[in-house]
Write a protein that holds these residues in place. Structure first.
Motif, PDB file in Angstrom:
ATOM      1  N   PRO A  80       0.801  -1.231   0.000  1.00 30.63           N
ATOM      2  CA  PRO A  80       0.000   0.000   0.000  1.00 30.63           C
ATOM      3  C   PRO A  80       0.833   1.280   0.000  1.00 30.63           C
ATOM      4  CG  PRO A  80      -0.842  -1.563   1.614  1.00 30.63           C
ATOM      5  CD  PRO A  80       0.461  -2.114   1.122  1.00 30.63           C
ATOM      6  N   HIS A  81       2.091   1.183   0.441  1.00 29.05           N
ATOM      7  CA  HIS A  81       2.932   2.375   0.563  1.00 29.05           C
ATOM      8  C   HIS A  81       4.090   2.377  -0.437  1.00 29.05           C
ATOM      9  CE1 HIS A  81       0.657   2.991   4.221  1.00 29.05           C
ATOM     10  NE2 HIS A  81       1.049   1.812   4.676  1.00 29.05           N
ATOM     11  N   ARG A  82       3.969   1.621  -1.516  1.00 26.68           N
ATOM     12  CA  ARG A  82       5.088   1.508  -2.452  1.00 26.68           C
ATOM     13  C   ARG A  82       5.359   2.811  -3.194  1.00 26.68           C
ATOM     14  NH1 ARG A  82       3.505   0.871  -7.712  1.00 26.68           N
ATOM     15  NH2 ARG A  82       5.700   0.451  -8.165  1.00 26.68           N
ATOM     16  N   VAL A  83       4.334   3.651  -3.387  1.00 30.14           N
ATOM     17  CA  VAL A  83       4.518   4.976  -3.994  1.00 30.14           C
ATOM     18  C   VAL A  83       3.691   5.984  -3.205  1.00 30.14           C
ATOM     19  CG1 VAL A  83       4.943   4.053  -6.303  1.00 30.14           C
ATOM     20  CG2 VAL A  83       2.622   4.642  -5.624  1.00 30.14           C
ATOM     21  N   PRO A  84       4.091   7.260  -3.211  1.00 31.95           N
ATOM     22  CA  PRO A  84       3.292   8.277  -2.520  1.00 31.95           C
ATOM     23  C   PRO A  84       1.929   8.464  -3.191  1.00 31.95           C
ATOM     24  CG  PRO A  84       5.501   9.087  -3.045  1.00 31.95           C
ATOM     25  CD  PRO A  84       5.322   7.816  -3.794  1.00 31.95           C
ATOM     26  N   GLY A  85       0.978   8.974  -2.416  1.00 35.38           N
ATOM     27  CA  GLY A  85      -0.337   9.279  -2.970  1.00 35.38           C
ATOM     28  C   GLY A  85      -1.259   8.083  -2.972  1.00 35.38           C
ATOM     29  N   PRO A  86      -2.243   8.088  -3.877  1.00 34.03           N
ATOM     30  CA  PRO A  86      -3.212   6.983  -3.930  1.00 34.03           C
ATOM     31  C   PRO A  86      -2.517   5.642  -4.153  1.00 34.03           C
ATOM     32  CG  PRO A  86      -3.917   8.816  -5.309  1.00 34.03           C
ATOM     33  CD  PRO A  86      -2.521   9.120  -4.879  1.00 34.03           C
ATOM     34  N   ARG A  87      -3.091   4.613  -3.589  1.00 34.30           N
ATOM     35  CA  ARG A  87      -2.491   3.284  -3.726  1.00 34.30           C
ATOM     36  C   ARG A  87      -2.388   2.894  -5.198  1.00 34.30           C
ATOM     37  NH1 ARG A  87      -4.520  -2.445  -0.993  1.00 34.30           N
ATOM     38  NH2 ARG A  87      -2.639  -3.633  -1.564  1.00 34.30           N
ATOM     39  N   THR A  88      -1.212   2.379  -5.575  1.00 35.23           N
ATOM     40  CA  THR A  88      -0.965   1.962  -6.954  1.00 35.23           C
ATOM     41  C   THR A  88      -0.397   0.549  -6.954  1.00 35.23           C
ATOM     42  OG1 THR A  88      -0.473   4.248  -7.608  1.00 35.23           O
ATOM     43  CG2 THR A  88       0.248   2.495  -9.099  1.00 35.23           C
ATOM     44  N   ILE A  89      -1.091  -0.354  -7.613  1.00 36.44           N
ATOM     45  CA  ILE A  89      -0.627  -1.735  -7.750  1.00 36.44           C
ATOM     46  C   ILE A  89       0.060  -1.874  -9.104  1.00 36.44           C
ATOM     47  CG2 ILE A  89      -1.344  -4.148  -7.905  1.00 36.44           C
ATOM     48  CD1 ILE A  89      -3.684  -3.437  -6.063  1.00 36.44           C
ATOM     49  N   ALA A  90       1.256  -2.442  -9.102  1.00 37.40           N
ATOM     50  CA  ALA A  90       2.041  -2.560 -10.336  1.00 37.40           C
ATOM     51  C   ALA A  90       2.195  -4.017 -10.739  1.00 37.40           C
ATOM     52  CB  ALA A  90       3.412  -1.922 -10.154  1.00 37.40           C
ATOM     53  N   SER A  91       1.776  -4.330 -11.950  1.00 38.72           N
ATOM     54  CA  SER A  91       2.053  -5.630 -12.552  1.00 38.72           C
ATOM     55  C   SER A  91       3.327  -5.494 -13.370  1.00 38.72           C
ATOM     56  CB  SER A  91       0.889  -6.057 -13.451  1.00 38.72           C
ATOM     57  OG  SER A  91       1.167  -7.285 -14.089  1.00 38.72           O
ATOM     58  N   THR A  92       4.301  -6.368 -13.132  1.00 43.00           N
ATOM     59  CA  THR A  92       5.587  -6.245 -13.812  1.00 43.00           C
ATOM     60  C   THR A  92       5.761  -7.317 -14.878  1.00 43.00           C
ATOM     61  OG1 THR A  92       6.680  -7.570 -12.093  1.00 43.00           O
ATOM     62  CG2 THR A  92       6.698  -5.180 -11.827  1.00 43.00           C
ATOM     63  N   TYR A  93       6.478  -6.932 -15.932  1.00 40.06           N
ATOM     64  CA  TYR A  93       6.777  -7.826 -17.048  1.00 40.06           C
ATOM     65  C   TYR A  93       8.279  -7.870 -17.282  1.00 40.06           C
ATOM     66  CZ  TYR A  93       2.279  -9.222 -19.017  1.00 40.06           C
ATOM     67  OH  TYR A  93       1.071  -9.835 -19.229  1.00 40.06           O
ATOM     68  N   LEU A  94       8.733  -8.986 -17.820  1.00 42.20           N
ATOM     69  CA  LEU A  94      10.110  -9.150 -18.276  1.00 42.20           C
ATOM     70  C   LEU A  94      10.119  -9.125 -19.792  1.00 42.20           C
ATOM     71  CD1 LEU A  94      13.138 -10.024 -18.085  1.00 42.20           C
ATOM     72  CD2 LEU A  94      12.311 -12.389 -17.980  1.00 42.20           C
ATOM     73  N   GLY A  95      10.928  -8.243 -20.374  1.00 43.15           N
ATOM     74  CA  GLY A  95      11.075  -8.171 -21.821  1.00 43.15           C
ATOM     75  C   GLY A  95      12.532  -8.361 -22.215  1.00 43.15           C
TER      76      GLY A  95
END
Length: 225
Positions: A80-95
């Motif tokens: 929940p605290h990975r970035v400032p401001g509203p909660r942002t969930i990140a899906s990561t990809y490998l390219g």
């Protein structure tokens, strides 16, 4: 969504020469939060696209990287605290981008050696490390190196790619024997031009398939010693 894009490249070394390393594509933030730090490319998912389509679009539109030979989902970062401001969930990809590709990057975007990352934004450094670990593991039991290699290559080139991606030395003869036994490589029947020192021109190979395949689920490439 954020994409960890790897390519084996030559970077300056401390002796005034160059060295071959695994590089990651980053762009520098111009605005706060964390202005001046380096971020992974990415963006928001459109209503009419899936994650993979979105990842390819964003790489093409934002950093002009269009030759992505392999793309796979990594993990989800949901602190929940990975970035400032509203909660942002990140899906990561490998390219993975082939060693021969040379995309024209925007001014705020650059390749950085994974072994010497700059100041990273938020949790993006952890994402890079996770992707490096995934890549190293899959080099042991799949044919994923096709995503980093040129269409045709000498074994010396493939060895260089494996060494850079794994972070340690690999014997070319053993590598060729293992990959041929797993039916990963196919001889092209042609040779590369001879080097300046002369000698027998090296035989050229290609990957048998250009899509991910498990070749030995119990295999593990380990550092020497």
């Amino acid at each position: 969504m954020l994409i960890v894009v790897f390519q084996v490249r030559r970077f300056p070394d401390t002796q005034g020469g160059t060295k071959t390393e695994l590089g990651v594509l980053l762009w520098q933030r111009a605005l706060d939060p964390e202005a001046g730090t380096w971020s992974l490319p990415g963006g928001r998912l459109r209503d009419d696209e899936d994650l993979t389509t979105s990842a390819r679009r964003q790489l093409a539109e934002k950093v002009d990287v269009r030759e992505v030979a392999h793309l796979e989902q990594l993990s989800v970062f949901s602190d929940p605290h990975r970035v400032p401001g509203p909660r942002t969930i990140a899906s990561t990809y490998l390219g993975l981008v082939p060693i021969t590709s040379d995309p024209h990057l925007p001014e705020d975007t650059a390749w950085h050696p994974v072994s010497d990352l700059p100041a990273m934004s938020f949790d993006h450094g952890v994402m890079v490390e996770n992707a490096r670990t995934r890549l190293a593991a899959k080099l042991s039991y799949t044919n994923i190196a096709f995503g980093l290699a040129p269409a045709e290559f000498a074994m010396s080139t493939l060895r260089e790619i494996y060494c850079a991606a794994l972070g340690y030395q690999v014997d070319a003869t053993n590598l060729q024997r293992v990959l041929k036994r797993r039916d990963v490589l196919t001889p092209t029947g042609t040779t590369a031009p001879p080097g300046r020192a002369g000698g027998r021109p090296p035989a050229l190979f290609r990957f048998t398939e250009s899509r991910l395949r498990v070749t030995d689920e119990f295999a593990a490439l380990r550092p020497p010693g």
